[in-house]
Design an enzyme around this catalytic site. Structure first.
Site, mmCIF file in Angstrom:
data_model
loop_
_atom_site.group_PDB
_atom_site.id
_atom_site.type_symbol
_atom_site.label_atom_id
_atom_site.label_comp_id
_atom_site.label_asym_id
_atom_site.label_seq_id
_atom_site.Cartn_x
_atom_site.Cartn_y
_atom_site.Cartn_z
ATOM 1 C CE LYS A 113 -2.747 5.604 5.708
ATOM 2 N NZ LYS A 113 -3.861 4.657 5.865
ATOM 3 C CG ASP A 122 -1.419 6.325 1.051
ATOM 4 O OD1 ASP A 122 -0.684 6.576 0.077
ATOM 5 O OD2 ASP A 122 -2.611 6.632 1.073
#
Length: 214
Positions: free
Chosen positions: A124, A142
């Site tokens: 991420k 996320d």
DNA sequence: ATCCCGAGGG
DNA sequence: CCCTCTGGAT
């Protein structure tokens, strides 16, 4: 998990996001690639408001890996101890700074493999840096994007890898680069985890989700 | 699956 | 009190 929306509906959703905000920006404050990388690493399970509060005092004295090393782990902890998970984050940022100095000439690398090899930098965080700094169409999934992807059916999936692929497959090419911030900001201010504000939602008529309270 | 872990909101 | 916040490493 909501059923996947059809192509024209998804296109209409992003046309509306685009009409509202043509150039959506993230809200994590940074001054260069290094401070962006650190800010994103610090933002794990923390709000950007909380991260910015700490980095506004930190970055003026440590905006390069060399200066971060000079500050040291204990010095860094004093700056970020108001952020959750601060001990792990401080250790990772110091080690990461040393690696940047030793192996990358003090610069932030531009490949996903190099970024993800750094401590505290997973898929991420790497994708956010690739997207925001290097202009690579990488899709960071996320908590917000995972939630919204499933609520709306724009990019549903039971894990982040599935959602990431769904973003690439479902969202028209012309919206790929800004999709990340459109979805983040929508999740932060409208389609919130606990109390989604459906009455003011821009895409309410296109969304299958309605919060069931009562 | 579990741990890390403070601040803010409800 | 409980939940959430631009997760990552073990």
């Amino acid at each position: 998990m909501a059923a996947q929306l059809d192509y024209l509906t998804i296109k209409e959703i992003f046309l509306r996001f685009q009409a509202e905000e043509a150039e959506p920006k993230g809200e994590l404050e940074h001054t260069n690639a290094f401070t962006l990388l650190v800010a994103v690493a610090l933002s794990a399970q923390a709000t950007d408001v909380g991260v910015n509060k700490a980095t506004r005092a930190l970055f003026p004295i440590a905006d390069t890996p060399q200066k971060m090393l000079a500050l040291g782990e204990e010095g860094l902890i004093q700056h970020i101890k108001t952020i959750g998970l601060f001990r792990n984050k401080a250790r990772n940022v110091i080690i990461l700074s040393q690696i940047l100095v030793d192996q990358y000439g003090g610069e932030v690398p531009s490949s996903r493999a190099a970024l993800q090899s750094l401590p505290g930098v997973g898929r991420k965080t790497a994708n956010v840096v690739l997207n925001m700094w290097w202009g690579v169409p990488a899709q960071a999934v996320d908590t917000h994007i995972f939630r919204i992807g499933n609520r709306t059916g724009i990019c549903p999936g039971k894990d982040v890898e599935t959602v990431e692929r769904a973003i690439e497959d479902n969202i028209p090419a012309e919206f790929q680069h800004h999709a990340h911030h459109w979805l983040i900001l929508h999740g932060r201010y409208v389609c919130k985890a606990r109390k989604p504000n459906c009455p003011v939602c821009l895409i309410r008529d296109l969304c299958p989700f309605e919060e069931k309270t009562l």
